[in-house]
Each structure stands twice: as C-alpha cells, then as structure tokens.
Design an enzyme around this catalytic site. Structure first.
Site, PDB file in Angstrom:
ATOM      1  N   THR A 131       0.824  -1.206   0.000  1.00 17.10           N
ATOM      2  CA  THR A 131       0.000   0.000   0.000  1.00 17.10           C
ATOM      3  C   THR A 131       0.858   1.255   0.000  1.00 17.10           C
ATOM      4  O   THR A 131       2.011   1.226   0.479  1.00 17.10           O
ATOM      5  CB  THR A 131      -0.897  -0.011   1.261  1.00 17.10           C
ATOM      6  N   ASP A 132       0.285   2.363  -0.468  1.00 15.99           N
ATOM      7  CA  ASP A 132       1.005   3.645  -0.387  1.00 15.99           C
ATOM      8  C   ASP A 132       1.041   4.166   1.052  1.00 15.99           C
ATOM      9  O   ASP A 132       1.764   5.122   1.347  1.00 15.99           O
ATOM     10  CB  ASP A 132       0.361   4.686  -1.327  1.00 15.99           C
ATOM     11  N   GLU A 133       0.257   3.550   1.953  1.00 12.92           N
ATOM     12  CA  GLU A 133       0.189   4.063   3.333  1.00 12.92           C
ATOM     13  C   GLU A 133       1.512   3.879   4.071  1.00 12.92           C
ATOM     14  O   GLU A 133       1.743   4.514   5.092  1.00 12.92           O
ATOM     15  CB  GLU A 133      -0.972   3.395   4.086  1.00 12.92           C
ATOM     16  N   TYR A 156      -1.612  -0.716  10.993  1.00 10.09           N
ATOM     17  CA  TYR A 156      -1.771  -1.360   9.682  1.00 10.09           C
ATOM     18  C   TYR A 156      -0.591  -1.017   8.771  1.00 10.09           C
ATOM     19  O   TYR A 156       0.089  -1.905   8.240  1.00 10.09           O
ATOM     20  CB  TYR A 156      -3.097  -0.934   9.022  1.00 10.09           C
TER      21      TYR A 156
HETATM   22  P1  NAD Z   1      -9.422  -7.607   2.334  1.00 13.95           P
HETATM   23  O1  NAD Z   1      -9.394  -7.303   3.798  1.00 13.95           O
HETATM   24  O2  NAD Z   1     -10.671  -7.363   1.571  1.00 13.95           O
HETATM   25  O3  NAD Z   1      -9.024  -9.149   2.093  1.00 13.95           O
HETATM   26  C1  NAD Z   1      -7.984  -9.759   2.785  1.00 13.95           C
HETATM   27  C2  NAD Z   1      -8.105 -11.258   2.555  1.00 13.95           C
HETATM   28  O4  NAD Z   1      -7.016 -11.898   3.256  1.00 13.95           O
HETATM   29  C3  NAD Z   1      -9.398 -11.869   3.116  1.00 13.95           C
HETATM   30  O5  NAD Z   1      -9.946 -12.777   2.191  1.00 13.95           O
HETATM   31  C4  NAD Z   1      -8.937 -12.597   4.371  1.00 13.95           C
HETATM   32  O6  NAD Z   1      -9.745 -13.713   4.704  1.00 13.95           O
HETATM   33  C5  NAD Z   1      -7.528 -13.002   3.984  1.00 13.95           C
HETATM   34  N1  NAD Z   1      -6.672 -13.225   5.162  1.00 13.95           N
HETATM   35  C6  NAD Z   1      -6.540 -12.415   6.240  1.00 13.95           C
HETATM   36  N2  NAD Z   1      -5.700 -12.989   7.141  1.00 13.95           N
HETATM   37  C7  NAD Z   1      -5.275 -14.154   6.591  1.00 13.95           C
HETATM   38  C8  NAD Z   1      -4.397 -15.176   7.030  1.00 13.95           C
HETATM   39  N3  NAD Z   1      -3.785 -15.105   8.214  1.00 13.95           N
HETATM   40  N4  NAD Z   1      -4.182 -16.242   6.218  1.00 13.95           N
HETATM   41  C9  NAD Z   1      -4.806 -16.323   5.000  1.00 13.95           C
HETATM   42  N5  NAD Z   1      -5.665 -15.403   4.557  1.00 13.95           N
HETATM   43  C10 NAD Z   1      -5.895 -14.313   5.335  1.00 13.95           C
HETATM   44  O7  NAD Z   1      -8.206  -6.785   1.731  1.00 13.95           O
HETATM   45  P2  NAD Z   1      -8.040  -6.147   0.289  1.00 13.95           P
HETATM   46  O8  NAD Z   1      -8.607  -4.780   0.309  1.00 13.95           O
HETATM   47  O9  NAD Z   1      -8.474  -7.119  -0.741  1.00 13.95           O
HETATM   48  O10 NAD Z   1      -6.450  -5.994   0.246  1.00 13.95           O
HETATM   49  C11 NAD Z   1      -5.632  -7.025  -0.278  1.00 13.95           C
HETATM   50  C12 NAD Z   1      -4.174  -6.599  -0.212  1.00 13.95           C
HETATM   51  O11 NAD Z   1      -4.005  -5.363  -0.921  1.00 13.95           O
HETATM   52  C13 NAD Z   1      -3.676  -6.327   1.212  1.00 13.95           C
HETATM   53  O12 NAD Z   1      -2.365  -6.813   1.308  1.00 13.95           O
HETATM   54  C14 NAD Z   1      -3.703  -4.817   1.330  1.00 13.95           C
HETATM   55  O13 NAD Z   1      -2.722  -4.365   2.246  1.00 13.95           O
HETATM   56  C15 NAD Z   1      -3.385  -4.402  -0.090  1.00 13.95           C
HETATM   57  N6  NAD Z   1      -3.892  -3.096  -0.512  1.00 13.95           N
HETATM   58  C16 NAD Z   1      -5.222  -2.789  -0.369  1.00 13.95           C
HETATM   59  C17 NAD Z   1      -5.694  -1.565  -0.816  1.00 13.95           C
HETATM   60  C18 NAD Z   1      -7.162  -1.206  -0.707  1.00 13.95           C
HETATM   61  O14 NAD Z   1      -7.530  -0.065  -0.981  1.00 13.95           O
HETATM   62  N7  NAD Z   1      -8.049  -2.126  -0.344  1.00 13.95           N
HETATM   63  C19 NAD Z   1      -4.812  -0.652  -1.401  1.00 13.95           C
HETATM   64  C20 NAD Z   1      -3.467  -1.001  -1.532  1.00 13.95           C
HETATM   65  C21 NAD Z   1      -3.014  -2.228  -1.096  1.00 13.95           C
HETATM   66  P1  TYD Z   2     -10.656   3.791   4.398  1.00 11.21           P
HETATM   67  O1  TYD Z   2     -11.621   3.349   3.358  1.00 11.21           O
HETATM   68  O2  TYD Z   2     -10.743   3.197   5.764  1.00 11.21           O
HETATM   69  O3  TYD Z   2      -9.201   3.628   3.777  1.00 11.21           O
HETATM   70  P2  TYD Z   2      -7.764   4.144   4.355  1.00 11.21           P
HETATM   71  O4  TYD Z   2      -7.903   4.524   5.758  1.00 11.21           O
HETATM   72  O5  TYD Z   2      -6.949   2.892   4.200  1.00 11.21           O
HETATM   73  O6  TYD Z   2      -7.347   5.257   3.455  1.00 11.21           O
HETATM   74  O7  TYD Z   2     -10.806   5.367   4.562  1.00 11.21           O
HETATM   75  C1  TYD Z   2     -10.642   6.262   3.465  1.00 11.21           C
HETATM   76  C2  TYD Z   2     -10.760   7.674   4.005  1.00 11.21           C
HETATM   77  O8  TYD Z   2     -12.100   7.878   4.463  1.00 11.21           O
HETATM   78  C3  TYD Z   2      -9.871   7.926   5.207  1.00 11.21           C
HETATM   79  O9  TYD Z   2      -9.404   9.288   5.146  1.00 11.21           O
HETATM   80  C4  TYD Z   2     -10.809   7.772   6.405  1.00 11.21           C
HETATM   81  C5  TYD Z   2     -12.137   8.223   5.861  1.00 11.21           C
HETATM   82  N1  TYD Z   2     -13.346   7.568   6.420  1.00 11.21           N
HETATM   83  C6  TYD Z   2     -14.399   8.350   6.898  1.00 11.21           C
HETATM   84  O10 TYD Z   2     -14.338   9.592   6.879  1.00 11.21           O
HETATM   85  N2  TYD Z   2     -15.513   7.719   7.391  1.00 11.21           N
HETATM   86  C7  TYD Z   2     -15.596   6.356   7.452  1.00 11.21           C
HETATM   87  O11 TYD Z   2     -16.641   5.817   7.938  1.00 11.21           O
HETATM   88  C8  TYD Z   2     -14.510   5.556   6.952  1.00 11.21           C
HETATM   89  C9  TYD Z   2     -14.573   4.062   6.991  1.00 11.21           C
HETATM   90  C10 TYD Z   2     -13.408   6.225   6.428  1.00 11.21           C
END
Ligand code: NAD
Ligand code: TYD
Length: 350
Positions: A131-133, A156
């Site tokens: 992630t960019d975070e 996280y």
């Molecule tokens: P998500 O929370 O929707 O899915 C995570 C999945 O991992 C779930 O299916 C969960 O059951 C599985 N999981 C969790 N713990 C586990 C374990 N111990 N063993 C096996 N499986 C396990 O997450 P997502 O949004 O699909 O994100 C996927 C990846 O992308 C993550 O690594 C996250 O850091 C990264 N990412 C997400 C975003 C975003 O905006 N969602 C952006 C950048 C990077």
């Molecule tokens: P989120 O979807 O949790 O992603 P991330 O924290 O990983 O960027 O949140 C996106 C942005 O929205 C973040 O600035 C927090 C804000 N946010 C709210 O204002 N209200 C909410 O209920 C949630 C879940 C997020």
C-alpha cells in the site's frame, strides 16, 4: 508459472484479481487460492469461478501464519509462483486491535518468503501487494515515488511496511525473485462495506447517516480495482526482479467530495431520500480517526513509462460502475450485511 498461489484471494482485491486472471488475462496456469476466511473473506464471491474453472482453480482454507500447513500446500500443489494479497487491511481495526495485523501481515509474509526460499529455484516469482500508506502522510504538491522514505503512521501501515522490508531482504540476501507494488486506495465490486466507498454507498441507499471523520478534508488517490489488477499482472509479466512499482489512479479527492458525489449519483439513479431531502443531508461529521493521514497521492510514472500501464477508469466512471454494482447485487449485499455469508462458509468449510 504453472501453479500460482494467490494468498487472500477471497478478499476484495483478490477476488477481482482471480476473476481478471482467469477470465481476461493471458495467464494459462492454475490458481491456488489460499485464504483463512476472516470476516473479510467471502468465497461465495467466486462460486461461479469455482464452477466454471474447476480444472484451473482450487480453493484451500488455510492460515498463512500456520507455516507447517503452508509447507504442505506448497508441495501438494507444486507451487511455482506467489501473488501475496492476504492481510488484515482495515486501518480502524488496526487501531482498535493490532494483534492480528502483526501476525498475518508480518509473520504470515515471513512464512511465505521462507517457504519460497527453501524451495530454491522452483519459485519463479514472488509478487508482494502493498500500500502507499507505508509512506505516511503528504503535504500539498508532493507525491509518493518509489524513492520516498517509509514513515508509516498506523499499526496497519507499520505492519505492511515491515512486510515490504522482509520481501526486499529476501531478494537482496537470498536472490528470491520478488517484485513489490505499492498501490493507492482501491474501490469497486466485492469490497467489504467497512471501507469508505462501499460503506457510504450502502448507508446512502439505506437512508442511514454518512459518518465523515474530522473535517472531511483528508485526501485519498482513488483507483478502480480492475485497474489495480491489470497493473499487478503487468508487473508480474514485465516488471524487473527486485524492483518496486507505485500504482495510482491520478484521482485525488477529499473525503467529503467523494461522499457528496455518491449522494448526488444516487439522487439521480434511485431518487431522493424518502423524506424528499437530498442525500447529502445524511452527511454527519464525527470524531476524527487517531493518527489520520492527511493526504496520499501517487506518482505512477515508473510503471507507466517502463511497463506501459495506464488506468482505464476515471474516478467518475469507476464510481458510477461501483454504485451500479452495489445496486444490482442485492443478494451479495444482504449476505454480507446480515452475516449470512459466515453461515455459508461454516456449511462449506466447517
Ligand atoms: P481484504 O481485507 O478485503 O481481504 C484480505 C483477505 O485476506 C481476506 O480474504 C482474508 O480472509 C484473507 N486473510 C486475512 N488474514 C489471513 C491469514 N492469516 N491467512 C490467509 N488469509 C488471510 O483486503 P483487500 O482490500 O483485498 O487488500 C488485499 C491486499 O491489498 C492487502 O495486502 C492490502 O494491504 C493491499 N492493498 C489494499 C488496498 C485497498 O484499498 N483495499 C490498497 C493497496 C493495497
Ligand atoms: P478507508 O476506506 O478506511 O481507507 P484508508 O484509511 O486505508 O485510506 O478510509 C478512506 C478515508 O475515508 C480515510 O481518510 C478515512 C475516511 N473515512 C471516513 O471519513 N468515514 C468512514 O466511515 C470511513 C470508513 C473512512
């Protein structure tokens, strides 16, 4: 790669990636989806894939923290590639309870790396999704590049930063063939409604309050999930071993603006609220998240200039598609919101 282990393939991005890989990309091998099925994993989202690709898709319920179990899976399925999504992914949960983030994101990643190292040259690629975070928070006018130093601010992002460093070290120390991608905020079909966009879409449809943290001026750089999937596959095919690539949508937006857009689109698509007010009247500013990063913005010049990747969706087109998907998939929404999907998992996987 003949047997690609996709970890976390029942989560939001994993589901979209497996669909893309099998239905649209030129990948010809087999996907072994290894997922623990936490609250965030929903294999029902892939039930059609399981039926239509029974020769090229296998689901295995397993925890990546369980190294012995993982080792058996590596050998049983002759794993020769890894695309590692599995993680605890929600910042608010990491603030309330960091334990699982440390276990899954750090130890789980270590286990996958170590088992890959032990199999020597058999592993052709280990792609790590991050992630960019990890870069922390930006002031105006700045962008995250691949050279930006790591300054994670939440449990996280600190756990993801740690996993990135482990992956890098396995390349430098053991020559494990790795690539890493750091992506901005994703949105699109199958996202669990705890993240901003699906939460606001469903609350707005269901006439519930729309809780915006703090002053609502925090900025995220939104990317439609399919564009993330094409970027990952581009890196896996064409990326240079040992390199990291930033992925972003050039769609910076303040949170309030995102929520207002959702409200306005819904007013047009399904009409105003039952009391005839505009949906924007549901917006409610609530206590800010501790350590809330102010702004994320990605410079994705490297992946664009070196690998030729570009996102297809603008924020407007992607958001509209996403809203329409949540409106059209009532059964998925009901199953997730009622917790019915957890019963389905119990029935199928114990
Ligand atoms: P998500 O929370 O929707 O899915 C995570 C999945 O991992 C779930 O299916 C969960 O059951 C599985 N999981 C969790 N713990 C586990 C374990 N111990 N063993 C096996 N499986 C396990 O997450 P997502 O949004 O699909 O994100 C996927 C990846 O992308 C993550 O690594 C996250 O850091 C990264 N990412 C997400 C975003 C975003 O905006 N969602 C952006 C950048 C990077
Ligand atoms: P989120 O979807 O949790 O992603 P991330 O924290 O990983 O960027 O949140 C996106 C942005 O929205 C973040 O600035 C927090 C804000 N946010 C709210 O204002 N209200 C909410 O209920 C949630 C879940 C997020």
């Amino acid at each position: 790669m003949k047997n690609l282990l996709v970890s976390g393939g029942a989560g939001f991005i994993g589901v979209n990636f497996i669909r893309y890989l099998l239905e649209e990309s030129n990948f010809e091998g087999r996907v072994i989806n290894v997922d623990k099925l936490t609250y965030a994993g929903n294999p029902e989202s892939l039930s059609d894939i399981e039926a239509n690709y029974s020769d090229r898709y296998v689901f295995v319920k397993a925890d990546i923290v369980d190294k012995d179990r993982l080792s058996v899976i590596f050998d049983k399925y002759e794993i020769d590639g890894i695309c590692h999504f599995a993680a605890e992914s929600h910042v608010d949960r990491s603030i309330a309870s960091p334990d699982e983030f440390i276990r899954t994101n750090i130890i789980g990643t270590y286990n996958l790396l170590e088992l890959s190292r032990q199999r020597g040259g058999r592993i052709r690629l280990f792609h790590h999704i991050s992630t960019d975070e990890v870069f922390g928070s930006l002031d105006k006018e700045e962008y995250f590049t691949e050279e930006t130093s790591y300054k994670p601010n939440s449990p996280y992002s600190a756990s993801k930063a740690s996993s990135d460093h482990l992956v890098r070290s396995y390349y430098k120390t053991y020559d494990l063939p790795v690539t890493i991608s750091n992506c901005s905020n994703n949105y699109g079909p199958f996202q669990f409604p705890e993240k901003l966009i699906p939460l606001m879409i469903l609350n707005a449809i269901q006439d519930r309050a729309l809780p915006v943290y703090g002053d609502g001026l925090n900025v995220r750089d939104w990317l439609y999930v399919r564009d993330h999937c094409t970027a990952i596959w581009t890196i896996m095919k064409k990326g240079r071993i040992g390199e990291t690539y930033n992925i972003g949508g050039k769609s910076e937006m303040e949170n309030t603006k995102v929520v207002e857009m959702i409200c306005d689109y819904l007013d047009v698509i399904i009409g105003k609220r039952p009391n005839r007010e505009k949906r924007r009247s549901l917006i409610s500013f609530v206590t800010d998240r501790p350590g809330h990063d102010r702004r994320y913005a990605i410079d994705s010049n490297k992946i664009t200039s070196q690998l030729g990747w570009m996102p297809l969706e603008s924020f407007e087109t992607g958001l509209l598609k996403t809203i329409k998907w949540y409106l059209a998939n009532e059964q998925w929404v009901n199953s997730v919101q009622s917790g019915e999907y957890l019963n389905w998992i119990k029935q199928h996987y114990g």
